[in-house]
Structures are given as structure tokens and as C-alpha cells.
Design an enzyme around this catalytic site. Structure first.
Site, mmCIF file in Angstrom:
data_model
loop_
_atom_site.group_PDB
_atom_site.id
_atom_site.type_symbol
_atom_site.label_atom_id
_atom_site.label_comp_id
_atom_site.label_asym_id
_atom_site.label_seq_id
_atom_site.Cartn_x
_atom_site.Cartn_y
_atom_site.Cartn_z
ATOM 1 N N ASN A 86 0.695 -0.648 -0.120
ATOM 2 C CA ASN A 86 -0.019 0.144 -0.067
ATOM 3 C C ASN A 86 0.863 0.852 -0.352
ATOM 4 O O ASN A 86 1.105 1.745 1.119
ATOM 5 C CB ASN A 86 -1.385 -0.434 1.330
ATOM 6 C CG ASN A 86 -1.650 1.241 1.914
ATOM 7 O OD1 ASN A 86 -1.750 1.774 -0.094
ATOM 8 N ND2 ASN A 86 -2.476 1.451 2.046
ATOM 9 N N TRP A 87 1.153 2.020 -1.040
ATOM 10 C CA TRP A 87 1.529 2.784 -1.230
ATOM 11 C C TRP A 87 1.252 4.186 -0.564
ATOM 12 O O TRP A 87 2.318 5.303 -0.578
ATOM 13 C CB TRP A 87 2.019 3.250 -2.727
ATOM 14 C CG TRP A 87 3.447 1.955 -3.200
ATOM 15 C CD1 TRP A 87 3.270 1.209 -2.897
ATOM 16 C CD2 TRP A 87 3.421 2.323 -4.753
ATOM 17 N NE1 TRP A 87 4.392 0.475 -3.677
ATOM 18 C CE2 TRP A 87 4.172 1.093 -5.273
ATOM 19 C CE3 TRP A 87 3.295 3.362 -5.696
ATOM 20 C CZ2 TRP A 87 4.597 0.367 -6.538
ATOM 21 C CZ3 TRP A 87 3.902 2.775 -7.156
ATOM 22 C CH2 TRP A 87 4.344 1.982 -7.625
ATOM 23 N N LYS A 88 -0.045 3.855 -0.271
ATOM 24 C CA LYS A 88 -0.332 5.455 0.193
ATOM 25 C C LYS A 88 -0.453 6.599 -0.877
ATOM 26 O O LYS A 88 -0.646 6.548 -1.622
ATOM 27 C CB LYS A 88 -0.019 5.936 2.058
ATOM 28 C CG LYS A 88 -0.283 4.310 2.480
ATOM 29 C CD LYS A 88 0.329 4.495 4.360
ATOM 30 C CE LYS A 88 0.149 3.429 4.888
ATOM 31 N NZ LYS A 88 -0.057 3.710 6.891
ATOM 32 N N HIS A 143 -9.686 1.102 4.963
ATOM 33 C CA HIS A 143 -8.207 1.472 5.921
ATOM 34 C C HIS A 143 -8.266 2.702 6.776
ATOM 35 O O HIS A 143 -8.927 3.822 7.285
ATOM 36 C CB HIS A 143 -6.892 2.262 4.811
ATOM 37 C CG HIS A 143 -5.749 1.954 5.702
ATOM 38 N ND1 HIS A 143 -4.944 3.041 5.749
ATOM 39 C CD2 HIS A 143 -4.654 0.944 5.208
ATOM 40 C CE1 HIS A 143 -4.037 2.680 6.157
ATOM 41 N NE2 HIS A 143 -3.602 1.754 5.685
ATOM 42 N N GLU A 163 -7.033 5.182 8.235
ATOM 43 C CA GLU A 163 -6.487 6.343 7.487
ATOM 44 C C GLU A 163 -7.242 7.290 6.535
ATOM 45 O O GLU A 163 -7.888 7.913 7.315
ATOM 46 C CB GLU A 163 -5.253 6.545 6.740
ATOM 47 C CG GLU A 163 -4.070 6.249 7.089
ATOM 48 C CD GLU A 163 -2.431 6.000 6.836
ATOM 49 O OE1 GLU A 163 -2.392 5.891 5.425
ATOM 50 O OE2 GLU A 163 -2.066 4.928 7.001
ATOM 51 N N GLU A 176 -5.205 -4.716 10.708
ATOM 52 C CA GLU A 176 -4.213 -3.636 10.648
ATOM 53 C C GLU A 176 -4.334 -2.939 12.272
ATOM 54 O O GLU A 176 -5.167 -1.793 11.654
ATOM 55 C CB GLU A 176 -3.715 -2.733 9.599
ATOM 56 C CG GLU A 176 -4.042 -3.119 8.068
ATOM 57 C CD GLU A 176 -3.063 -1.891 7.454
ATOM 58 O OE1 GLU A 176 -2.053 -2.485 7.117
ATOM 59 O OE2 GLU A 176 -3.618 -1.035 7.322
ATOM 60 N N GLY A 179 3.358 2.667 10.510
ATOM 61 C CA GLY A 179 3.797 3.691 10.440
ATOM 62 C C GLY A 179 4.344 4.199 11.692
ATOM 63 O O GLY A 179 5.261 5.273 12.214
ATOM 64 N N SER A 232 4.103 -2.372 10.031
ATOM 65 C CA SER A 232 4.904 -1.894 10.294
ATOM 66 C C SER A 232 5.569 -3.599 10.513
ATOM 67 O O SER A 232 6.529 -4.043 11.112
ATOM 68 C CB SER A 232 5.712 -1.686 11.519
ATOM 69 O OG SER A 232 5.369 -0.099 11.728
ATOM 70 N N GLY A 256 2.807 -0.988 4.041
ATOM 71 C CA GLY A 256 3.326 0.129 4.351
ATOM 72 C C GLY A 256 5.067 0.702 3.674
ATOM 73 O O GLY A 256 4.410 0.946 2.284
ATOM 74 N N GLY A 257 5.003 1.301 4.787
ATOM 75 C CA GLY A 257 6.610 1.849 4.305
ATOM 76 C C GLY A 257 7.630 0.811 3.578
ATOM 77 O O GLY A 257 8.328 1.389 2.343
HETATM 78 P P1 13P Z 1 3.376 0.787 7.704
HETATM 79 O O1 13P Z 1 3.956 -1.155 6.730
HETATM 80 O O2 13P Z 1 4.302 1.446 7.429
HETATM 81 O O3 13P Z 1 2.937 0.419 9.314
HETATM 82 O O4 13P Z 1 1.516 0.497 6.734
HETATM 83 C C1 13P Z 1 1.271 0.199 7.046
HETATM 84 C C2 13P Z 1 0.328 -0.104 6.461
HETATM 85 O O5 13P Z 1 -1.079 1.026 6.702
HETATM 86 C C3 13P Z 1 -0.942 -0.711 5.009
HETATM 87 O O6 13P Z 1 -1.992 -0.667 4.961
#
Ligand code: 13P
Length: 246
Positions: free
Chosen positions: A9-11, A93, A95, A164, A170, A208, A229-230
């Protein structure tokens, strides 16, 4: 055992230049024992589709509208994502739940329209830190999933669920493999009450996930992959996680 699925998930991170380097590296990856997918910002889906066409890497979107095409400024319809070759769409998600006020019902409605257009929704659930500390983790994730089950009926077997924990996203804090497994097992039991196919559904962990913790998480019996994510923004990290899934 289900073949693990790792979804990046590149956000709201990407550029055409960075994407082409990252996608070229993913395309070249050979001999992985898992499936890979990327979910870039919507604007880049055309580029990503062109870069990945004919490869083993799938792609998807980070969100979709709960509506069919019409007067919904700024939104993207599921049917449009399908036209751009998406296999997946993330819905709910955290967010989007927290920053855009998405309710459990809206998340379920998005999953429903995604399925109607042949997309696989990756429905996210997860508790905040204060909810965990108040002992509400089970109640929160079961409430979030129950609305999806109620809305989709037996079609819930066609979705992917991502657990999640909000406090792990993050932050560098990861749920321990035992904490994650406990919630995954709970979710699978809840799904089993709704569909006979629960055992073959993919349940992903997100929060994470990194090369150094992925193997232990992915070794858990009810964790069938990751929503990353990251670490999905760097080919070396994403592929190191993929190798940890062997
Ligand atoms: P991180 O891997 O950066 O913690 O993000 C997880 C995430 O929200 C994937 O959708």
C-alpha cells in the site's frame, strides 16, 4: 497452506520516476513462494498497469467510491478501477476511517460495489491503542467485520481481510506474532460462521511489517500475507519480505 499474498500500500507516496524503478525490480523477481501486488495512488494506475502487464505482479487501488459513476466529484468508481486492470481495492483503511470519517457501513458498501465489478476488496479492520488498552480489541474488529458480513452475505468468502492494528501503522511498533495470530484466529472464526470457505480466505497482517519481523508474522497459521506500507516503497525491502514468506 494458502500461498501468501503481499500487498504494497503505497499510500500517497509515489512519483513516475520512483515507480518505474520499483516496478522494474518487482517484475524481475523470480522464484518467490508468494504473490505480490501493489496499490499505488489512483493517478498512477495507468502507468502501473502498463509497467506490470504480462508480469506476475498484480495491482489495485487504495479506495473506491461506494457509488456507480455519476456526480461524485473527486471519487473513483469501482468499474473504472476494473477498466485499468485492478485486481484489488483496499477498503476501510484506518487512515480513511479516521481522516475521512468512513463508517463501518460505508466500508462494507465499498466492498460490495467492488465485488460487483469483479474486484477483490481488501477490507481493513483494526483497533486503536486506546481501544486495545481498554480491552476492546476483539469487540472492535468483530464489529467492523460483522457489518461487512451482514452486507455481503455469503459473498464475504470472496474478500480478503487485513488486520491492521492502528497503533502499529507507520509507528515501528508491530503486533507480536502472537498478538496478531490471536486476532486473525478470531476473525477467521467469525468468518467461518458466515461462510464454509473461511479456511481458504486470505487474512493479511498490516502494521510496520519489515524484513526483520515478516518471517515470524507470516509463520502464524492464520496470517496468510501482509499489507505493507513503508517497506513496500523500497524494492529491496518488499522483496526481502517476499523471501521471508517462503
Ligand atoms: P506501515 O507498513 O508503514 O506500518 O503501514 C501499514 C499500512 O497501513 C498498510 O496499509
Amino acid at each position: 497452506m494458502l500461498r501468501p499474498l503481499l500487498v504494497g500500500n503505497w499510500k500517497m507516496n509515489a512519483s513516475r520516476e520512483a515507480n518505474s524503478t520499483l516496478l522494474a525490480a518487482l517484475r524481475e523477481a523470480r522464484g518467490l513462494a508468494c504473490d505480490l501486488a501493489v496499490c499505488p495512488p489512483t493517478l498512477f494506475l495507468g502507468d502501473v498497469a502498463a509497467a506490470l502487464l504480462g508480469s506476475d505482479v498484480a495491482w489495485g487501488a487504495q479506495d473506491c467510491s461506494a457509488h456507480e459513476p455519476g456526480a461524485y466529484t473527486g471519487e473513483t468508481a469501482a468499474v473504472m478501477l476494473k477498466e485499468f486492470g485492478c485486481r484489488y481495492v483496499i477498503t476501510g483503511h484506518s487512515e480513511r476511517r479516521t481522516m475521512h470519517g468512513e463508517t463501518d457501513q460505508l466500508v462494507a458498501d465499498k466492498a460490495k460495489i467492488a465485488l460487483a465489478h469483479g474486484l477483490i476488496p481488501i477490507v481493513c479492520v483494526g483497533e486503536t491503542l486506546s481501544e486495545r488498552e481498554a480491552g476492546q480489541t476483539h469487540a472492535v474488529v468483530m464489529r467492523q467485520l460483522s457489518v461487512v458480513i451482514h452486507t455481503l452475505g455469503h459473498c464475504v468468502s470472496q474478500i480478503i481481510v487485513a488486520y491492521e492494528p492502528v497503533w502499529a501503522i507507520g509507528t515501528g511498533l508491530t503486533a507480536t506474532p502472537e498478538q496478531a495470530q490471536e486476532v486473525h484466529a478470531l476473525l477467521r472464526t467469525q468468518l467461518a460462521a458466515a461462510t464454509a470457505a473461511a479456511a481458504s480466505m486470505h487474512l493479511l497482517y498490516g502494521g510496520s511489517m519489515k524484513p526483520d519481523n515478516a518471517a515470524a508474522l507470516l509463520a502464524q497459521p492464520d496470517i496468510n500475507g501482509g499489507l505493507i506500507g513503508g517497506a513496500a516503497l523500497k524494492a529491496a525491502d518488499f522483496l526481502a519480505i517476499a523471501r521471508a514468506a517462503q
